[in-house]
Design a protein around this motif. Structure first.
Motif, PDB file in Angstrom:
ATOM      1  N   ASP A 393     -30.160 -32.917 -47.903  1.00 16.39           N
ATOM      2  CA  ASP A 393     -29.635 -34.277 -48.053  1.00 16.39           C
ATOM      3  C   ASP A 393     -29.082 -34.797 -46.730  1.00 16.39           C
ATOM      4  OD1 ASP A 393     -30.307 -34.324 -50.718  1.00 16.39           O
ATOM      5  OD2 ASP A 393     -28.326 -33.637 -51.397  1.00 16.39           O
ATOM      6  N   GLY A 394     -28.392 -33.945 -45.981  1.00 11.74           N
ATOM      7  CA  GLY A 394     -27.892 -34.367 -44.675  1.00 11.74           C
ATOM      8  C   GLY A 394     -29.019 -34.706 -43.717  1.00 11.74           C
ATOM      9  N   PHE A 395     -30.120 -33.952 -43.789  1.00  7.44           N
ATOM     10  CA  PHE A 395     -31.298 -34.247 -42.963  1.00  7.44           C
ATOM     11  C   PHE A 395     -31.846 -35.632 -43.311  1.00  7.44           C
ATOM     12  CE2 PHE A 395     -35.758 -32.557 -41.704  1.00  7.44           C
ATOM     13  CZ  PHE A 395     -35.687 -33.265 -40.510  1.00  7.44           C
ATOM     14  N   ARG A 396     -31.910 -35.949 -44.613  1.00  6.39           N
ATOM     15  CA  ARG A 396     -32.390 -37.277 -45.017  1.00  6.39           C
ATOM     16  C   ARG A 396     -31.438 -38.372 -44.555  1.00  6.39           C
ATOM     17  NH1 ARG A 396     -32.855 -34.696 -50.211  1.00  6.39           N
ATOM     18  NH2 ARG A 396     -34.979 -33.892 -50.585  1.00  6.39           N
ATOM     19  N   GLN A 397     -30.123 -38.122 -44.649  1.00  7.89           N
ATOM     20  CA  GLN A 397     -29.164 -39.147 -44.232  1.00  7.89           C
ATOM     21  C   GLN A 397     -29.264 -39.448 -42.740  1.00  7.89           C
ATOM     22  OE1 GLN A 397     -25.510 -37.387 -45.532  1.00  7.89           O
ATOM     23  NE2 GLN A 397     -25.838 -37.865 -47.700  1.00  7.89           N
ATOM     24  N   ALA A 398     -29.531 -38.435 -41.925  1.00  8.24           N
ATOM     25  CA  ALA A 398     -29.695 -38.670 -40.489  1.00  8.24           C
ATOM     26  C   ALA A 398     -30.997 -39.412 -40.195  1.00  8.24           C
ATOM     27  CB  ALA A 398     -29.665 -37.342 -39.737  1.00  8.24           C
ATOM     28  N   ALA A 399     -32.063 -39.108 -40.971  1.00  2.51           N
ATOM     29  CA  ALA A 399     -33.352 -39.770 -40.735  1.00  2.51           C
ATOM     30  C   ALA A 399     -33.364 -41.194 -41.246  1.00  2.51           C
ATOM     31  CB  ALA A 399     -34.468 -38.957 -41.400  1.00  2.51           C
ATOM     32  N   ARG A 400     -32.515 -41.504 -42.245  1.00  2.00           N
ATOM     33  CA  ARG A 400     -32.529 -42.822 -42.858  1.00  2.00           C
ATOM     34  C   ARG A 400     -32.132 -43.932 -41.874  1.00  2.00           C
ATOM     35  NH1 ARG A 400     -29.607 -41.483 -46.805  1.00  2.00           N
ATOM     36  NH2 ARG A 400     -31.317 -40.906 -48.207  1.00  2.00           N
ATOM     37  N   TRP A 401     -31.434 -43.603 -40.799  1.00  2.00           N
ATOM     38  CA  TRP A 401     -31.038 -44.613 -39.824  1.00  2.00           C
ATOM     39  C   TRP A 401     -32.187 -45.029 -38.905  1.00  2.00           C
ATOM     40  CZ3 TRP A 401     -26.565 -47.150 -40.166  1.00  2.00           C
ATOM     41  CH2 TRP A 401     -25.542 -46.571 -40.920  1.00  2.00           C
ATOM     42  N   ARG A 402     -33.302 -44.269 -38.920  1.00  2.90           N
ATOM     43  CA  ARG A 402     -34.497 -44.619 -38.144  1.00  2.90           C
ATOM     44  C   ARG A 402     -34.202 -44.708 -36.645  1.00  2.90           C
ATOM     45  NH1 ARG A 402     -38.332 -47.422 -41.765  1.00  2.90           N
ATOM     46  NH2 ARG A 402     -37.386 -47.527 -43.843  1.00  2.90           N
ATOM     47  N   LYS A 403     -33.322 -43.843 -36.162  1.00  2.91           N
ATOM     48  CA  LYS A 403     -32.952 -43.826 -34.758  1.00  2.91           C
ATOM     49  C   LYS A 403     -33.147 -42.411 -34.197  1.00  2.91           C
ATOM     50  CE  LYS A 403     -31.376 -48.100 -34.473  1.00  2.91           C
ATOM     51  NZ  LYS A 403     -31.972 -49.132 -33.580  1.00  2.91           N
ATOM     52  N   THR A 404     -33.855 -42.337 -33.074  1.00  2.42           N
ATOM     53  CA  THR A 404     -34.058 -41.036 -32.448  1.00  2.42           C
ATOM     54  C   THR A 404     -32.738 -40.452 -31.968  1.00  2.42           C
ATOM     55  OG1 THR A 404     -36.265 -41.725 -31.735  1.00  2.42           O
ATOM     56  CG2 THR A 404     -35.296 -39.816 -30.616  1.00  2.42           C
ATOM     57  N   GLY A 405     -31.820 -41.298 -31.496  1.00 10.31           N
ATOM     58  CA  GLY A 405     -30.526 -40.807 -31.030  1.00 10.31           C
ATOM     59  C   GLY A 405     -29.725 -40.150 -32.146  1.00 10.31           C
ATOM     60  N   GLU A 406     -29.796 -40.734 -33.354  1.00 15.35           N
ATOM     61  CA  GLU A 406     -29.088 -40.138 -34.484  1.00 15.35           C
ATOM     62  C   GLU A 406     -29.652 -38.755 -34.809  1.00 15.35           C
ATOM     63  OE1 GLU A 406     -26.473 -41.105 -36.192  1.00 15.35           O
ATOM     64  OE2 GLU A 406     -26.196 -42.961 -35.088  1.00 15.35           O
ATOM     65  N   MET A 407     -30.987 -38.640 -34.821  1.00 16.00           N
ATOM     66  CA  MET A 407     -31.588 -37.342 -35.123  1.00 16.00           C
ATOM     67  C   MET A 407     -31.296 -36.334 -34.016  1.00 16.00           C
ATOM     68  SD  MET A 407     -33.129 -35.520 -37.278  1.00 16.00           S
ATOM     69  CE  MET A 407     -33.553 -36.804 -38.454  1.00 16.00           C
ATOM     70  N   ALA A 408     -31.265 -36.776 -32.772  1.00 17.90           N
ATOM     71  CA  ALA A 408     -30.945 -35.861 -31.671  1.00 17.90           C
ATOM     72  C   ALA A 408     -29.523 -35.335 -31.789  1.00 17.90           C
ATOM     73  CB  ALA A 408     -31.154 -36.565 -30.331  1.00 17.90           C
ATOM     74  N   GLN A 409     -28.593 -36.197 -32.163  1.00 16.70           N
ATOM     75  CA  GLN A 409     -27.215 -35.748 -32.355  1.00 16.70           C
ATOM     76  C   GLN A 409     -27.112 -34.764 -33.522  1.00 16.70           C
ATOM     77  OE1 GLN A 409     -24.461 -36.198 -30.644  1.00 16.70           O
ATOM     78  NE2 GLN A 409     -25.342 -37.563 -29.112  1.00 16.70           N
ATOM     79  N   TYR A 410     -27.887 -35.020 -34.563  1.00 13.06           N
ATOM     80  CA  TYR A 410     -27.876 -34.128 -35.721  1.00 13.06           C
ATOM     81  C   TYR A 410     -28.415 -32.750 -35.348  1.00 13.06           C
ATOM     82  CZ  TYR A 410     -28.684 -32.485 -40.494  1.00 13.06           C
ATOM     83  OH  TYR A 410     -28.664 -31.763 -41.653  1.00 13.06           O
ATOM     84  N   MET A 411     -29.529 -32.719 -34.597  1.00 12.89           N
ATOM     85  CA  MET A 411     -30.101 -31.441 -34.158  1.00 12.89           C
ATOM     86  C   MET A 411     -29.167 -30.728 -33.191  1.00 12.89           C
ATOM     87  SD  MET A 411     -34.066 -32.731 -33.737  1.00 12.89           S
ATOM     88  CE  MET A 411     -34.663 -31.141 -33.167  1.00 12.89           C
ATOM     89  N   LYS A 412     -28.471 -31.450 -32.374  1.00 14.47           N
ATOM     90  CA  LYS A 412     -27.509 -30.843 -31.449  1.00 14.47           C
ATOM     91  C   LYS A 412     -26.366 -30.188 -32.214  1.00 14.47           C
ATOM     92  CE  LYS A 412     -24.607 -32.058 -27.442  1.00 14.47           C
ATOM     93  NZ  LYS A 412     -23.287 -31.782 -28.012  1.00 14.47           N
ATOM     94  N   ARG A 413     -25.886 -30.829 -33.264  1.00 16.35           N
ATOM     95  CA  ARG A 413     -24.821 -30.248 -34.082  1.00 16.35           C
ATOM     96  C   ARG A 413     -25.307 -28.994 -34.801  1.00 16.35           C
ATOM     97  NH1 ARG A 413     -23.868 -33.554 -38.204  1.00 16.35           N
ATOM     98  NH2 ARG A 413     -22.061 -32.320 -38.839  1.00 16.35           N
ATOM     99  N   ILE A 414     -26.569 -28.989 -35.238  1.00 20.71           N
ATOM    100  CA  ILE A 414     -27.109 -27.791 -35.887  1.00 20.71           C
ATOM    101  C   ILE A 414     -27.115 -26.620 -34.917  1.00 20.71           C
ATOM    102  CG2 ILE A 414     -29.169 -26.778 -36.929  1.00 20.71           C
ATOM    103  CD1 ILE A 414     -29.857 -29.509 -38.050  1.00 20.71           C
ATOM    104  N   VAL A 415     -27.531 -26.875 -33.687  1.00 21.29           N
ATOM    105  CA  VAL A 415     -27.583 -25.810 -32.681  1.00 21.29           C
ATOM    106  C   VAL A 415     -26.191 -25.277 -32.385  1.00 21.29           C
ATOM    107  CG1 VAL A 415     -28.134 -25.300 -30.270  1.00 21.29           C
ATOM    108  CG2 VAL A 415     -29.721 -26.649 -31.652  1.00 21.29           C
ATOM    109  N   GLU A 416     -25.214 -26.159 -32.206  1.00 15.81           N
ATOM    110  CA  GLU A 416     -23.882 -25.743 -31.776  1.00 15.81           C
ATOM    111  C   GLU A 416     -23.036 -25.198 -32.924  1.00 15.81           C
ATOM    112  OE1 GLU A 416     -23.442 -28.906 -28.056  1.00 15.81           O
ATOM    113  OE2 GLU A 416     -22.286 -29.181 -29.902  1.00 15.81           O
ATOM    114  N   ASP A 417     -23.093 -25.851 -34.089  1.00 17.01           N
ATOM    115  CA  ASP A 417     -22.187 -25.491 -35.177  1.00 17.01           C
ATOM    116  C   ASP A 417     -22.798 -24.553 -36.212  1.00 17.01           C
ATOM    117  OD1 ASP A 417     -20.358 -27.142 -33.976  1.00 17.01           O
ATOM    118  OD2 ASP A 417     -20.783 -28.864 -35.262  1.00 17.01           O
TER     119      ASP A 417
END
Length: 772
Positions: A393-417
């Motif tokens: 669900d969190g993956f869908r919420q990040a993709a729903r904004w249709r912004k590459t920057g939002e998805m990049a921030q989401y992937m960065k948080r996955i890597v770090e946290d």
């Protein structure tokens, strides 16, 4: 010399405080000044009788010994007296069971003052703090003698404020906390699947008071030292001298005190003292001071620092600031036109006629708050790449904004946290972020996304991952549940789930019943939601390791950085103790309909009623009608709309009232009078309130029988009058004075002192019993 004596006389006259009776009105007109200039209204008469089982230290010859003395503090300050004997006892050399029978008194001005009895070890270089006892004067009844044993807390517990320390000690004794820790430690080491020793269990699985009292590592080292001493005594063919009992215990000893609070003014005068509050208590933070050469090193639990900053990041940044940001952005970018259009029209209407805000604001608040009760829609409006959970669900919420920057921030948080790694090349990561979703929909699952990031981590060019991040969980591992709740692994379930306990107080679930229900566990009636022993089975996919600080890593930090972190922790504690933190938590629960559904529903109904009432008043209200021709309904409409249109004026009036009235002298008198009325009749519940106190009539009689004519300890053995009940037990004791004289003749042992067998606390129950 004459000028110096005149200056001393002038200084003495200036320091002399005013008589309480003649200046008692100062208590209600200027309470702060009264605390600084008035004399006492009561006097706490104290007799520091003796102590037993004080925490010893190892001397340079390998003997467990202590040179104890006790100093009295009032509101974290030394007593205002130049005579040393008026604020502390003399030093008793070479014993953990000293006898002082030292009388002194404490002048009391504020009924809520805190008195601390600080136990010191008078070493050659300096006095070392060994433990303390704190009591509140406001809980001691007048003209009542209280005599008994007071538990001495470990010095590591001198943290936060005296009010907080006193409240926690009244609720539970230190040795009871120690027994609770032993039970938890025994439970966590009973599973054969445990790959770690019991000493590796984190102290965060136990209450904050226990963690503050003593670290598990220190306890293990201390017990190892105890076993070595016991083994050496056994090999020597002698008794263990109570070394095990001295070291393996839950407190720093006990003080035998006699207290009596008496008024030095009349009953009417003492009523004025009820208007006085104690000075602002000193906060010691979550650290203790240690000497490191010439620098003062602030020692604190760095694991708690990391956990605290993690909680602040999650709850303040992700769950508050980021949610507000995405909420406003969702409306402003017309993600849902049915929500954005009415708000846009209402804002335009307010720009045309400002008084229409009385219609627009209640309607907007009621509608948005009712929409927040829809969890799915609330997740869409408040979650994005900066705070979306690590789920599908969190993956869908990040993709729903249709912004590459939002998805990049989401992937960065996955890597770090989530994967415990770091991003080495952010532009390259954006290349992969733009291809994992299309038209606001993910093209793969969340597990596939994590697999892609792990594959990138093998190259260590774009992402660098911790190779130990995906190991199996073991007992004692510090984990985080659902990216929000800190917990500790305590066992393993038969169905493949992991048993965890949520960290004490701060990080417990918002809804324990719901949490237990989601995990398929019926809540126990014998444990509270904040109980550290309450175990819950959790699916391993909901857990991840959180950053763990090793003990040696803490000591590698420079003193300046360590002190800065301690200061930052103190500021965070001040925020948590203030009204801001509870208010923010309460507001979050209301807005999200989590735990405060009745209040949320009441706000929605009230807002919609105000919205309807405002529309009705606009339709009924006629500007040109006379007062005589208006109907009752029109009069009501005029009154309501007038109030709603003058809300800003009412708020301004309140601010002016606060600025000018709250600082007026007459208002101080009014507030002080209310304070006195509220405190009249308050019961003084000591000693029943004190869990750290226990009465001992036999010891009290034994101390009264001791006739101490001199203040010097070496003469005590000659001047003490031994009770008749103890003479039979002393018949077989050798001449210890001769033994001590021989020991003191040895070079370096001139100040050595044997344990005094005449001390009543050194007698056994059979020895103290009357001879038949």
């Amino acid at each position: 010399r004459s000028s110096d004596s005149a200056a001393d006389a002038l200084l003495k006259r200036v320091e002399q405080k005013d008589d309480f009776h003649s200046k008692r009105m100062r208590c209600v007109t200027n309470p702060d000044r009264a605390l600084e200039t008035l004399g006492p209204y009561a006097r706490l008469e104290v007799v520091i009788q003796c102590a037993k089982d004080l925490l010893p230290r190892e001397s340079w010859i390998g003997q467990m010994t202590l040179d104890p003395c006790v100093e009295v503090f009032l509101d974290d300050l030394e007593l205002e007296t130049e005579e040393k004997s008026a604020k502390q006892t003399w030093v008793v050399r070479g014993t953990t069971r000293p006898v002082w029978k030292h009388p002194l008194y404490v002048d009391v001005l504020s009924p809520s003052s805190m008195v601390r009895f600080q136990v010191y070890d008078d070493q050659v270089v300096q006095k070392v703090e060994m433990g303390f006892v704190e009591i509140c004067v406001g809980d001691i009844p007048y003209d009542t003698k209280i005599s008994g044993w007071f538990e001495v807390r470990f010095q590591d517990n001198l943290k936060k404020t005296s009010v907080q320390r006193y409240a926690s000690h009244c609720a539970m004794r230190e040795d009871e906390v120690g027994m609770a820790a032993a039970d938890i430690g025994q439970k966590t080491s009973s599973d054969p699947r445990d790959a770690k020793s019991a000493s590796s269990v984190s102290s965060s699985a136990v209450p904050v008071d226990l963690r503050a009292r003593r670290q598990v590592t220190e306890r293990a080292l201390l017990k190892t030292k105890t076993y070595i001493h016991s083994f050496s005594h056994a090999c020597a063919g002698s008794a263990s001298s109570g070394v095990s009992r001295e070291l393996d215990r839950g407190n720093a000893g006990e003080l035998f005190l006699q207290l009596r609070l008496v008024k030095v003014v009349s009953g009417i005068d003492s009523t004025f003292a009820l208007a006085l509050d104690m000075p602002a208590p000193k906060s010691y933070g979550d650290y203790v001071l240690e000497e490191e050469g010439q620098k003062v090193r602030k020692s604190l639990d760095l694991q708690e620092v990391v956990d605290t900053f993690s909680v602040v990041k999650i709850r303040l940044w992700e769950d508050c600031i980021c949610c507000i940001y995405y909420y406003v952005r969702y409306i402003a970018t017309w993600q849902q036109p049915l929500i954005s259009l009415p708000i846009f029209l209402g804002a335009c209407a307010t720009c045309i006629h400002a008084y229409w805000a009385t219609i627009v604001v209640p309607g907007t608040v009621g509608c948005l708050l009712s929409l927040n009760g829809w969890g799915t829609l609330r997740g869409k409006m408040t979650r994005g790449g900066l705070n979306a959970p690590f789920t599908q669900d969190g993956f869908r919420q990040a993709a729903r904004w249709r912004k590459t920057g939002e998805m990049a921030q989401y992937m960065k948080r996955i890597v770090e946290d989530d994967l415990s790694g770091s991003v080495q090349d952010m532009p390259q990561l954006r290349r992969y972020a733009r291809v994992v979703f299309r038209d606001g929909v993910p093209v793969c699952t969340f597990e596939d996304l994590k697999a892609i990031l792990r594959r990138l981590g093998e190259k260590e060019e774009i992402v660098k991952l911790d190779t130990h991040a995906d190991l199996n969980f073991n007992k004692g591992d510090l984990v985080i549940v659902d990216h929000h709740k800190n917990a500790t692994v305590v066992g393993f379930g038969s169905d493949g789930k992991i048993l965890i306990t949520y960290d004490f107080d701060k990080h417990t679930p918002d809804d324990p019943k719901a949490e237990a229900a989601s995990d398929g566990v019926k809540k126990s009636t014998q444990t509270t939601p904040t109980s550290p022993s309450r175990e819950l089975p959790v699916d391993p996919v909901r857990l991840r390791h959180r950053q763990t600080i090793k003990r040696y890593q803490a000591w590698l930090l420079p003193t300046s950085i360590r002190n800065s972190m301690a200061d930052a922790m103190e500021q965070i504690e001040k925020i948590e103790r203030s009204a801001l933190y509870p208010a923010l938590h309460f507001l979050t629960q209301v807005v999200t309909w989590n735990g405060r559904k009745c209040i949320s529903g009441l706000i929605v109904v009230t807002s919609l009623l105000l919205f309807a009432l405002a529309i009705r008043t606009e339709t009924v209200y006629e500007h040109d009608s006379d007062d005589d021709t208006r109907s009752l309904e029109e009069w009501g409409a005029v009154t309501v709309i007038t109030l709603m249109r003058n809300v800003d004026n009412i708020i301004l009036f309140i601010l002016v009232f606060l600025v000018f009235v709250f600082n007026a002298k007459w208002f101080n008198v009014f507030a002080s009078s209310l304070k006195v009325l509220s405190r009249l009749g308050q019961k003084r519940k000591a000693p029943d309130l004190w869990k750290f106190y226990r009465e001992d009539e036999q010891m009290e009689k034994a101390m009264e029988a001791l006739n101490l004519n001199g203040g010097d300890w070496p003469d005590f053995g000659k001047l003490a009058k031994l009770p008749d009940s103890l003479r039979g037990a002393m018949a077989s004791v050798p001449d210890l004075q001769k033994v001590q004289a021989k020991i003191r003749s040895i070079k370096g042992l001139e100040n050595f002192k044997l344990v005094d067998p005449t001390h009543p606390s050194n007698q056994t129950s059979s020895a103290t019993a009357p001879a038949k």
